[in-house]
Write an enzyme that holds these catalytic residues in place. Structure first.
Site, mmCIF file in Angstrom:
data_model
loop_
_atom_site.group_PDB
_atom_site.id
_atom_site.type_symbol
_atom_site.label_atom_id
_atom_site.label_comp_id
_atom_site.label_asym_id
_atom_site.label_seq_id
_atom_site.Cartn_x
_atom_site.Cartn_y
_atom_site.Cartn_z
ATOM 1 N N ILE A 1 46.881 36.023 -0.081
ATOM 2 C CA ILE A 1 46.740 36.734 1.186
ATOM 3 C C ILE A 1 48.116 36.941 1.789
ATOM 4 O O ILE A 1 48.930 36.009 1.842
ATOM 5 C CB ILE A 1 45.876 35.922 2.178
ATOM 6 C CG1 ILE A 1 44.541 35.580 1.541
ATOM 7 C CG2 ILE A 1 45.685 36.681 3.484
ATOM 8 C CD1 ILE A 1 43.820 34.454 2.238
ATOM 9 N N CYS A 2 48.346 38.158 2.213
ATOM 10 C CA CYS A 2 49.598 38.439 2.906
ATOM 11 C C CYS A 2 49.327 38.407 4.401
ATOM 12 O O CYS A 2 48.894 39.400 4.980
ATOM 13 C CB CYS A 2 50.135 39.803 2.484
ATOM 14 S SG CYS A 2 51.578 40.317 3.400
#
Lengths: 490, 155
Positions: B92-93
């Site tokens: 996840i960014c």
């Protein structure tokens, strides 16, 4: 009225550290006691040690550092108090200064390495360029244009000379066939003015004295062809025509079906496709030749045929893919050495071939005329930039308009034929160019001979048939067994 | 004496067990103080209606000073949501898992933030550099230096 008191952290009934989530009730203080802090404007409080640890960790991380001293909830900037004596601040500043200097030194050393490598390459290339020019133009012209002493060189030498090896190599790259190896040697110099040099080499030479009236008609075609014309038009067009003709000739010699393809390269690739026997054989040859490099100064023309030679597996790939594979193969390993070596030896080869032509011209007036061999210039005469067409007296008498006209004519003449150095000197460059051409033709013919012999060997191949000597006749089903009945030895 | 990290995780776990997870989030397992698993779904109108994802939290001994490593689990029975900030390997960014992490956040706060990240999604698509990233991605998403640009960063 008593002034309203502002509560502080010690007034809280329950303290909850927002970092470690430990609680401390006012009636049961921790033992040993731990310091609490309320660093911002909201209700978050923390153990001082927890907060300091968080700040310290965050400050070490470049991307988190901007948030290190901020409350995550109300964004108030934390205020740090510390014993920060002058000496510490001085040391910190010195440390920062030193690390900045460290960066500067790193960049500087990398720069020095890169620059010195570049300079080394530059000096090497320039030296090679001077060598190539001397080989190609001959000692006399080299002495007039450049001399051995680099302090005499005109400024543009330092651009032209290092470009020579580069252009030679580029001219031999498979994908850039339009560059000719002679262009950098021929085009850069015609307009260069002679360098003053008293110690000129006088060579022992024979030749035809030139006709002085050439100077009167500077725009008439001259012999040998002017270098600009040779480099820009004659050489490239001769090459294209030669490529076509030689491909036709190869086709005829190898007895292959004519096929309408455009470039010589594709023709010869197609040529290899037509005859599978030949193709296999050529591959075998190619491997052999890669294993033991032959003395080799390939010209442009051989590239098409060379392509097939270096192609490792033409059975498996289409012609276009084969050409692509050839590109990659030629730019790796031994073939790289072959490419560069072959390129850099071009001036030497042309010089050797030119000298050969010169020697031969001793015995033939026609050849001497064709090569335009001239006697050496007498040491005291130095070709002038303007030539002998006008003297200063005449120049002074002219009207400004006429002066302009004459100057324009002279400029055109210089661009067309080169300076009088090129017009008056023994045109070593001309016979060297011819020599290089002859060499290329000879090499191509040799290669074609190789192909032809290989093909003939394959086509003439038979398995030798032998008699049934030593075989028991009784085991053979013969038409007429009686004739071959085993002789009984007594 | 247990470490700060495990004491804090113990407290968070107690809270979750006492008060329950936020809506849509369920604790699947928290057998140790190294990795916890949650299931997460988006309730109400969203592009992910009916989809349930699995979140994995990994903690190191510096938690909560250092952020937990959070990613969607990608295995036989669960996948990563198709979202411009979620790579197909589950990474996840999100800036709160990187440079905007703060100890004031907690496991359930992260869950809620991710839930709202999915809920506010306008178009289901993978990050532009998904293929390239997934090919070379490290096992632990914390080893990746995400670039949280204006478009991508989350509150």
């Amino acid at each position: 009225m008593a002034q309203r008191q502002v509560p502080t952290i010690s007034d809280l009934r329950v303290k909850l550290c927002y970092i470690c989530r430990e609680e401390e009730r006012h009636d049961t203080p921790d033992d040993p006691p731990r310091a609490w802090t309320h660093p911002c404007k909201c209700t978050l409080i923390a153990h001082e040690s927890c907060l300091l640890q968080w700040i310290q960790t965050s400050q070490q991380n470049r991307s988190r550092a901007p948030n290190a001293l901020k409350c995550p909830q109300c964004s108030t900037v934390y205020e740090l108090e510390s014993d920060n004596p002058v000496i510490l601040r001085l040391l910190d500043a010195a440390n920062r200064g030193l690390s900045t200097m460290g960066k500067v030194v790193t960049i500087a050393s990398v720069t020095v390495v890169v620059v010195s490598l570049g300079t080394g390459m530059y000096i090497l290339s320039t030296a090679y360029g001077a060598y190539a020019l001397k080989e190609f133009l001959g000692a006399e012209m080299y002495d007039l244009l450049l001399t051995e002493d680099p302090t005499n060189w005109p400024w543009h030498c330092y651009l032209n000379l290092p470009l020579i090896p580069l252009a030679l190599i580029v001219s031999r790259l498979p994908f850039n066939s339009s560059v000719t190896p002679l262009v950098p040697l021929l085009l850069a110099w015609p307009t260069s003015t002679p360098v003053w040099n008293n110690k000129r080499i006088v060579l022992d030479r024979w030749g035809i004295p030139m006709a002085p009236q050439r100077e009167m008609f500077p725009l008439l075609p001259s012999w040998p062809p002017p270098p600009v014309l040779l480099g820009l038009f004659i050489y490239p067009s001769v090459r294209i025509i030669y490529n076509r003709l030689f491909t036709q000739f190869s086709r005829w010699v190898l007895n292959l079906q004519p096929e309408a393809t455009d470039t010589a390269q594709r023709m010869i690739l197609a040529l290899e496709d037509d005859d599978p026997f030949l193709r296999i054989r050529i591959n075998a040859n190619g491997e052999e030749r890669n294993g033991q490099p032959q003395p080799n100064g390939q010209g442009q023309q051989e590239r098409g045929a060379g392509a097939a030679n270096n192609n490792p597996d033409p059975d498996a790939v289409a012609p276009d893919a084969a050409a692509a594979a050839e590109n990659t193969i030629r730019v790796s390993g031994t073939s790289l050495g072959r490419l560069i070596g072959g390129a850099l030896i071009i001036p030497r080869i042309s010089s050797v071939m030119g000298t050969l032509l010169y020697r031969l011209s001793k015995y033939s007036l026609l050849l001497r005329r064709f090569l335009a061999v001239r006697p050496p210039l007498t040491p005291d005469i130095r070709p002038s930039l303007m030539g002998s067409m006008i003297d200063e007296e005449a120049w002074r008498k002219m009207s400004p308009v006429k002066r302009l006209g004459v100057a324009g004519l002279l400029g055109l003449s210089v661009a067309w034929r080169g300076t009088p150095v090129w017009a008056e000197c023994d045109p070593v460059w001309w016979r060297n160019s011819l020599g290089l051409g002859l060499f290329t033709v000879a090499k191509d013919c040799l290669h074609l001979l190789h192909l032809w012999l290989a093909k003939r060997e394959l086509q003439s191949r038979r398995v030798k048939s032998k008699s049934f000597e030593g075989v028991d006749v009784g085991e053979l089903d013969l038409i007429n067994p009686a004739v071959y009945a085993a002789p009984r030895h007594p | 004496m247990t470490s700060i990290s495990s004491r804090r995780l113990r407290k968070e776990l107690n809270e979750i067990q006492a008060e329950g997870c936020p809506t849509g989030i369920t604790l699947l397992s928290a057998d140790n103080f190294e990795s916890w698993f949650f299931s997460i779904e988006i309730l109400g109108e969203s592009l992910y209606q009916g989809e349930v994802f699995k979140l994995m939290f990994r903690f190191d001994s510096n938690y909560p000073i250092s952020a937990p490593a959070v990613q969607f689990v990608v295995d036989e029975d669960s996948t990563a949501p198709v979202h411009p900030h979620v790579y197909s390997n589950g990474h996840i960014c999100a800036s709160i898992l990187g440079n905007e992490w703060s100890p004031v956040l907690s496991v359930s706060a992260v869950c809620v933030t991710l839930q709202s990240m999915l809920a506010s999604c306008k178009s289901k698509e993978r990050p532009v550099d998904n293929d390239r990233y997934v090919r070379y991605a490290p096992d632990n998403p914390k080893k990746t230096r995400f670039h949280y640009d204006g478009k991508r960063s989350m509150r």
